[in-house]
Each structure stands twice: as structure tokens, then as C-alpha cells.
Design a protein around this motif. Structure first.
Motif, PDB file in Angstrom:
ATOM      1  N   ARG A   1      14.979 -25.266 -97.623  1.00  0.00           N
ATOM      2  CA  ARG A   1      13.579 -24.901 -97.860  1.00  0.00           C
ATOM      3  C   ARG A   1      12.702 -25.318 -96.682  1.00  0.00           C
ATOM      4  NH1 ARG A   1      12.803 -29.198-102.862  1.00  0.00           N
ATOM      5  NH2 ARG A   1      12.005 -30.949-101.630  1.00  0.00           N
ATOM      6  N   ASN A   2      13.074 -26.403 -95.987  1.00  0.00           N
ATOM      7  CA  ASN A   2      12.315 -26.789 -94.798  1.00  0.00           C
ATOM      8  C   ASN A   2      12.466 -25.757 -93.682  1.00  0.00           C
ATOM      9  OD1 ASN A   2      11.288 -29.083 -95.959  1.00  0.00           O
ATOM     10  ND2 ASN A   2      12.764 -30.470 -95.005  1.00  0.00           N
TER      11      ASN A   2
ATOM     12  N   ALA B   1       9.349 -21.164 -90.879  1.00  0.00           N
ATOM     13  CA  ALA B   1       9.016 -19.763 -90.593  1.00  0.00           C
ATOM     14  C   ALA B   1       7.640 -19.407 -91.155  1.00  0.00           C
ATOM     15  CB  ALA B   1      10.083 -18.838 -91.184  1.00  0.00           C
ATOM     16  N   LEU B   2       7.320 -19.937 -92.335  1.00  0.00           N
ATOM     17  CA  LEU B   2       6.012 -19.680 -92.947  1.00  0.00           C
ATOM     18  C   LEU B   2       4.880 -20.286 -92.121  1.00  0.00           C
ATOM     19  CD1 LEU B   2       6.672 -20.273 -96.757  1.00  0.00           C
ATOM     20  CD2 LEU B   2       5.828 -18.157 -95.734  1.00  0.00           C
ATOM     21  N   THR B   3       5.033 -21.548 -91.740  1.00  0.00           N
ATOM     22  CA  THR B   3       3.949 -22.218 -91.016  1.00  0.00           C
ATOM     23  C   THR B   3       3.789 -21.665 -89.603  1.00  0.00           C
ATOM     24  OG1 THR B   3       5.480 -24.012 -90.429  1.00  0.00           O
ATOM     25  CG2 THR B   3       4.082 -24.347 -92.353  1.00  0.00           C
ATOM     26  N   TYR B   4       4.843 -21.080 -89.050  1.00  0.00           N
ATOM     27  CA  TYR B   4       4.721 -20.424 -87.756  1.00  0.00           C
ATOM     28  C   TYR B   4       3.772 -19.232 -87.855  1.00  0.00           C
ATOM     29  CZ  TYR B   4       6.021 -18.010 -83.445  1.00  0.00           C
ATOM     30  OH  TYR B   4       5.987 -17.394 -82.215  1.00  0.00           O
ATOM     31  N   ARG B   5       3.842 -18.540 -89.000  1.00  0.00           N
ATOM     32  CA  ARG B   5       2.946 -17.409 -89.226  1.00  0.00           C
ATOM     33  C   ARG B   5       1.522 -17.865 -89.541  1.00  0.00           C
ATOM     34  NH1 ARG B   5       4.229 -11.880 -89.956  1.00  0.00           N
ATOM     35  NH2 ARG B   5       1.975 -11.899 -90.291  1.00  0.00           N
ATOM     36  N   ASN B   6       1.428 -18.890 -90.392  1.00  0.00           N
ATOM     37  CA  ASN B   6       0.108 -19.334 -90.844  1.00  0.00           C
ATOM     38  C   ASN B   6       0.251 -20.722 -91.455  1.00  0.00           C
ATOM     39  OD1 ASN B   6      -2.368 -19.734 -92.183  1.00  0.00           O
ATOM     40  ND2 ASN B   6      -2.606 -17.551 -92.619  1.00  0.00           N
ATOM     41  N   GLN B   7      -0.464 -21.690 -90.913  1.00  0.00           N
ATOM     42  CA  GLN B   7      -0.377 -23.055 -91.435  1.00  0.00           C
ATOM     43  C   GLN B   7      -0.792 -23.141 -92.900  1.00  0.00           C
ATOM     44  OE1 GLN B   7       0.694 -26.062 -90.111  1.00  0.00           O
ATOM     45  NE2 GLN B   7       1.544 -24.846 -88.436  1.00  0.00           N
ATOM     46  N   ARG B   8      -1.656 -22.236 -93.309  1.00  0.00           N
ATOM     47  CA  ARG B   8      -2.067 -22.176 -94.725  1.00  0.00           C
ATOM     48  C   ARG B   8      -1.578 -20.844 -95.317  1.00  0.00           C
ATOM     49  NH1 ARG B   8      -5.351 -26.196 -96.271  1.00  0.00           N
ATOM     50  NH2 ARG B   8      -6.192 -25.052 -98.059  1.00  0.00           N
TER      51      ARG B   8
ATOM     52  N   ASN C   1      15.171 -19.800 -87.291  1.00  0.00           N
ATOM     53  CA  ASN C   1      14.911 -20.962 -88.135  1.00  0.00           C
ATOM     54  C   ASN C   1      16.187 -21.621 -88.644  1.00  0.00           C
ATOM     55  OD1 ASN C   1      12.539 -18.763 -88.767  1.00  0.00           O
ATOM     56  ND2 ASN C   1      11.766 -20.851 -88.489  1.00  0.00           N
ATOM     57  N   PHE C   2      17.220 -20.814 -88.874  1.00  0.00           N
ATOM     58  CA  PHE C   2      18.537 -21.346 -89.214  1.00  0.00           C
ATOM     59  C   PHE C   2      19.371 -21.225 -87.930  1.00  0.00           C
ATOM     60  CE2 PHE C   2      16.651 -20.319 -93.214  1.00  0.00           C
ATOM     61  CZ  PHE C   2      17.175 -21.222 -94.127  1.00  0.00           C
ATOM     62  N   LYS C   3      19.161 -22.178 -87.042  1.00  0.00           N
ATOM     63  CA  LYS C   3      19.590 -22.045 -85.654  1.00  0.00           C
ATOM     64  C   LYS C   3      21.100 -21.980 -85.454  1.00  0.00           C
ATOM     65  CE  LYS C   3      15.408 -24.391 -84.022  1.00  0.00           C
ATOM     66  NZ  LYS C   3      14.743 -23.135 -83.668  1.00  0.00           N
ATOM     67  N   SER C   4      21.855 -22.430 -86.434  1.00  0.00           N
ATOM     68  CA  SER C   4      23.310 -22.446 -86.254  1.00  0.00           C
ATOM     69  C   SER C   4      24.023 -21.411 -87.112  1.00  0.00           C
ATOM     70  CB  SER C   4      23.856 -23.849 -86.564  1.00  0.00           C
ATOM     71  OG  SER C   4      23.352 -24.776 -85.623  1.00  0.00           O
ATOM     72  N   ALA C   5      23.268 -20.509 -87.711  1.00  0.00           N
ATOM     73  CA  ALA C   5      23.899 -19.410 -88.441  1.00  0.00           C
ATOM     74  C   ALA C   5      24.549 -18.458 -87.449  1.00  0.00           C
ATOM     75  CB  ALA C   5      22.849 -18.664 -89.264  1.00  0.00           C
ATOM     76  N   PRO C   6      25.605 -17.763 -87.852  1.00  0.00           N
ATOM     77  CA  PRO C   6      26.244 -16.796 -86.938  1.00  0.00           C
ATOM     78  C   PRO C   6      25.223 -15.768 -86.453  1.00  0.00           C
ATOM     79  CG  PRO C   6      27.575 -17.129 -88.908  1.00  0.00           C
ATOM     80  CD  PRO C   6      26.277 -17.823 -89.161  1.00  0.00           C
ATOM     81  N   TRP C   7      25.325 -15.396 -85.186  1.00  0.00           N
ATOM     82  CA  TRP C   7      24.331 -14.490 -84.601  1.00  0.00           C
ATOM     83  C   TRP C   7      24.320 -13.137 -85.282  1.00  0.00           C
ATOM     84  CZ3 TRP C   7      25.788  -9.808 -82.605  1.00  0.00           C
ATOM     85  CH2 TRP C   7      27.158  -9.629 -82.339  1.00  0.00           C
ATOM     86  N   ASP C   8      25.495 -12.738 -85.853  1.00  0.00           N
ATOM     87  CA  ASP C   8      25.563 -11.420 -86.471  1.00  0.00           C
ATOM     88  C   ASP C   8      25.324 -11.443 -87.982  1.00  0.00           C
ATOM     89  OD1 ASP C   8      27.891 -12.790 -86.948  1.00  0.00           O
ATOM     90  OD2 ASP C   8      29.211 -11.057 -86.702  1.00  0.00           O
ATOM     91  N   ALA C   9      24.982 -12.611 -88.529  1.00  0.00           N
ATOM     92  CA  ALA C   9      24.703 -12.700 -89.968  1.00  0.00           C
ATOM     93  C   ALA C   9      23.385 -12.008 -90.285  1.00  0.00           C
ATOM     94  CB  ALA C   9      24.647 -14.161 -90.405  1.00  0.00           C
ATOM     95  N   LYS C  10      23.338 -11.361 -91.424  1.00  0.00           N
ATOM     96  CA  LYS C  10      22.133 -10.668 -91.860  1.00  0.00           C
ATOM     97  C   LYS C  10      21.355 -11.525 -92.846  1.00  0.00           C
ATOM     98  CE  LYS C  10      23.856  -5.942 -91.324  1.00  0.00           C
ATOM     99  NZ  LYS C  10      25.166  -6.093 -90.763  1.00  0.00           N
TER     100      LYS C  10
ATOM    101  N   ASP D   1      -2.265 -29.706 -98.365  1.00  0.00           N
ATOM    102  CA  ASP D   1      -1.914 -28.667 -97.404  1.00  0.00           C
ATOM    103  C   ASP D   1      -0.580 -28.044 -97.788  1.00  0.00           C
ATOM    104  OD1 ASP D   1       0.077 -30.451 -96.617  1.00  0.00           O
ATOM    105  OD2 ASP D   1      -0.960 -31.072 -94.798  1.00  0.00           O
ATOM    106  N   ALA D   2      -0.050 -27.172 -96.933  1.00  0.00           N
ATOM    107  CA  ALA D   2       1.165 -26.432 -97.251  1.00  0.00           C
ATOM    108  C   ALA D   2       2.370 -27.336 -97.481  1.00  0.00           C
ATOM    109  CB  ALA D   2       1.461 -25.436 -96.129  1.00  0.00           C
ATOM    110  N   HIS D   3       2.404 -28.464 -96.795  1.00  0.00           N
ATOM    111  CA  HIS D   3       3.561 -29.344 -96.913  1.00  0.00           C
ATOM    112  C   HIS D   3       3.687 -29.952 -98.312  1.00  0.00           C
ATOM    113  CE1 HIS D   3       4.579 -29.096 -92.666  1.00  0.00           C
ATOM    114  NE2 HIS D   3       3.278 -29.134 -92.418  1.00  0.00           N
ATOM    115  N   HIS D   4       2.578 -30.090 -99.008  1.00  0.00           N
ATOM    116  CA  HIS D   4       2.650 -30.589-100.379  1.00  0.00           C
ATOM    117  C   HIS D   4       3.354 -29.608-101.303  1.00  0.00           C
ATOM    118  CE1 HIS D   4      -0.899 -33.092 -99.022  1.00  0.00           C
ATOM    119  NE2 HIS D   4      -0.102 -34.005 -99.548  1.00  0.00           N
ATOM    120  N   LEU D   5       3.381 -28.342-100.909  1.00  0.00           N
ATOM    121  CA  LEU D   5       3.947 -27.310-101.775  1.00  0.00           C
ATOM    122  C   LEU D   5       5.462 -27.184-101.648  1.00  0.00           C
ATOM    123  CD1 LEU D   5       1.269 -24.539-101.169  1.00  0.00           C
ATOM    124  CD2 LEU D   5       1.511 -25.967-103.214  1.00  0.00           C
ATOM    125  N   VAL D   6       6.012 -27.731-100.581  1.00  0.00           N
ATOM    126  CA  VAL D   6       7.438 -27.522-100.323  1.00  0.00           C
ATOM    127  C   VAL D   6       8.292 -28.015-101.488  1.00  0.00           C
ATOM    128  CG1 VAL D   6       9.370 -27.998 -98.781  1.00  0.00           C
ATOM    129  CG2 VAL D   6       7.088 -27.624 -97.835  1.00  0.00           C
TER     130      VAL D   6
END
Length: 271
Positions: free
Chosen positions: A113-114, A119-126, A194-203, A161-166
């Protein structure tokens, strides 16, 4: 008087049929798939005593039947008969297995979830106030978010803030954010950012399927259902894989601490 049961590194008889050839404590082989294969070994002498199972005596069997119900315990009777032990022994083994899963499931859910939250906070902190995001949300998840925002605002006031919602939102909510409807909003260049070690071809659907598998398994354990014959080894692999997609180092550390493999291989058996 009850006797301790012997265990070995050979696969126990009877279900589950996927007895551990996976990650974590010995016995183990390099697992299939994309997970890392380097794990520190634990001396089998250090865990031998932990693997000894003591069969329940008649007094304990009656106590469990009276308090947990005959019908509940009957679920374990066929497998217990195959192993030459009482159904109560299989029930308690299942309890031990469920307990052993908690640590890995905890880390898998929190790290997952983190990663999505990043990915969410990259788009918008709130992001929880973003009209575009709210429009994409399924109505039932919108209600979940509204309730979480109200509860957290009540507790934290203006500093909320958003972190309280996680942690306030369910694992199902975070799973929902990996459905196809969020691909363009959250993962336009692939979820691997965001999932930096997932296979590059995973969907994205692969991530969603993996999260769903881990979430359903966690819920099964949380509701105290039988897991011993539902593929625990494969579910353990899924749990570790989800962690590894966020951080292979974290997955290695978790696998070396978890006792899931030990417990699976410590199935009670009759003489």
C-alpha cells in the motif's frame, strides 16, 4: 501420556500436496519465478526442536470439541485419519501455520500500500480531494474513502493529511487502485516505477492478481479458516513475491525470519 512426534525434511504424507520447496528456512530449494534466490541458511539443529509436534491427549481433544464445536473440528477429520492422528492435532497445526503467516502478510500489505500511495502522492499530495481521482473511484470505494477521511479528520483535525489515510483504508481499497481504470491516472508508464523490482514485462493486471491472492489469503487466516490444504506453500510464495516487487532486500529479510516453511513441514504424523 502423549509422545513427541518425529519430523524430517521429507514431505509429509497427505495434503497439502505442495509441501515446501520454497523460500525461507530449510528445507528449501531455489523457488520458481522471478523472486530472488539468495537466502541465509538456518542450521537445522536450531529448528529441530521447534518442528517437534506433540499430539493432543484425550482431555485436550474433549476440551477443544466442547468449546470449538464438533462440526468445526470435523473439517479436519479426513486429513487427520490419513496421517494417523486426531483431528485436533491437525486443527492445532493449522493454527500454528496461520500464526506463522502473520508476519509476512503484515509486511506484504504495508509495503504494497505504501508503493501505491507513492504513486498517488506523486500525482497530488492531497489526492483524496482530487476531483479526477474521485471520479475514477468505484462508488463503494468512494464511500470507504469518505468514511476514512471523516474518521481521520475527527482524530487529527487540521493536521490530517494523506498519510493518515494509508492505514485507515482497507487492503481491498488499495487493490482497487491497481485495476485497469487507474492505469492512465496512476501508472501511465507502468507500475514498475513504484514497484521497482517487478519484472519489466509484468502488466498491471498481474500486480492486481497478486495483490488479490495475498489479500484473500490474509482474510482466510483472519477468519480462522482451514489453510493447511489450500496451497499454503504457493500462497507463501505469492506473499514473498509481493514484498519482493517493492524491495528484494526486504523480501530476503522477511523470508529469513519467517517460520512458515518449518510449520508446513512439521505436519503431525502418527507412529
Amino acid at each position: 501420556m502423549s509422545c513427541p512426534q518425529k519430523t524430517s525434511e521429507a514431505a509429509p504424507e497427505g495434503p497439502p500436496h505442495d509441501l515446501v520447496h520454497g523460500r525461507g528456512q530449510k528445507p528449501a530449494e531455489a523457488p520458481k519465478g522471478n523472486l530472488t534466490a539468495s537466502h541465509g541458511e538456518i542450521d537445522s539443529a536450531d529448528i529441530a526442536m521447534d518442528q517437534v509436534q506433540t499430539l493432543t491427549d484425550l482431555t485436550v481433544q474433549k476440551l477443544l470439541t466442547d468449546c470449538l464445536s464438533d462440526r468445526r473440528l470435523q473439517r479436519y477429520a479426513p486429513a487427520a485419519g490419513d496421517s494417523g492422528v486426531a483431528r485436533e492435532d491437525l486443527y492445532l497445526w493449522n493454527c500454528n501455520m496461520s500464526e506463522a503467516f502473520h508476519f509476512a502478510l503484515h509486511i506484504a500489505e504495508v509495503s504494497c500500500r505504501n508503493s501505491i500511495h507513492n504513486a498517488l502522492t506523486y500525482r497530488n499530495q492531497r489526492w483524496f480531494e482530487d476531483p479526477t481521482f474521485l471520479k475514477i473511484l468505484d462508488p463503494s470505494r468512494q464511500r470507504d474513502l469518505d468514511n476514512a477521511v471523516k474518521d481521520e479528520a475527527r482524530q487529527h483535525g487540521a493536521v490530517m493529511d494523506a498519510h493518515h489515510l494509508v492505514s485507515a483504508l482497507s487492503f481491498g481499497f488499495w487493490e482497487h487502485l491497481t485495476t485497469k481504470r487507474f492505469q492512465r491516472y496512476l501508472f501511465p508508464r507502468g507500475f514498475q516505477k513504484n514497484f521497482k523490482s517487478a519484472p519489466w514485462d509484468a502488466k498491471l493486471e498481474d500486480l492486481h492478481t497478486l495483490i488479490e491472492s495475498v489479500r484473500r489469503w490474509r482474510n482466510r487466516i483472519a477468519h480462522h479458516n482451514a489453510i493447511f490444504d489450500k496451497g499454503p506453500s504457493a500462497k507463501y510464495q505469492d506473499t514473498l513475491k509481493l514484498i519482493a516487487w517493492s524491495s528484494p532486500d526486504l523480501e530476503t529479510w522477511v523470508a529469513n525470519r519467517c517460520r512458515v516453511n518449518q510449520i508446513i513441514n512439521a505436519r503431525p504424523k502418527g507412529e
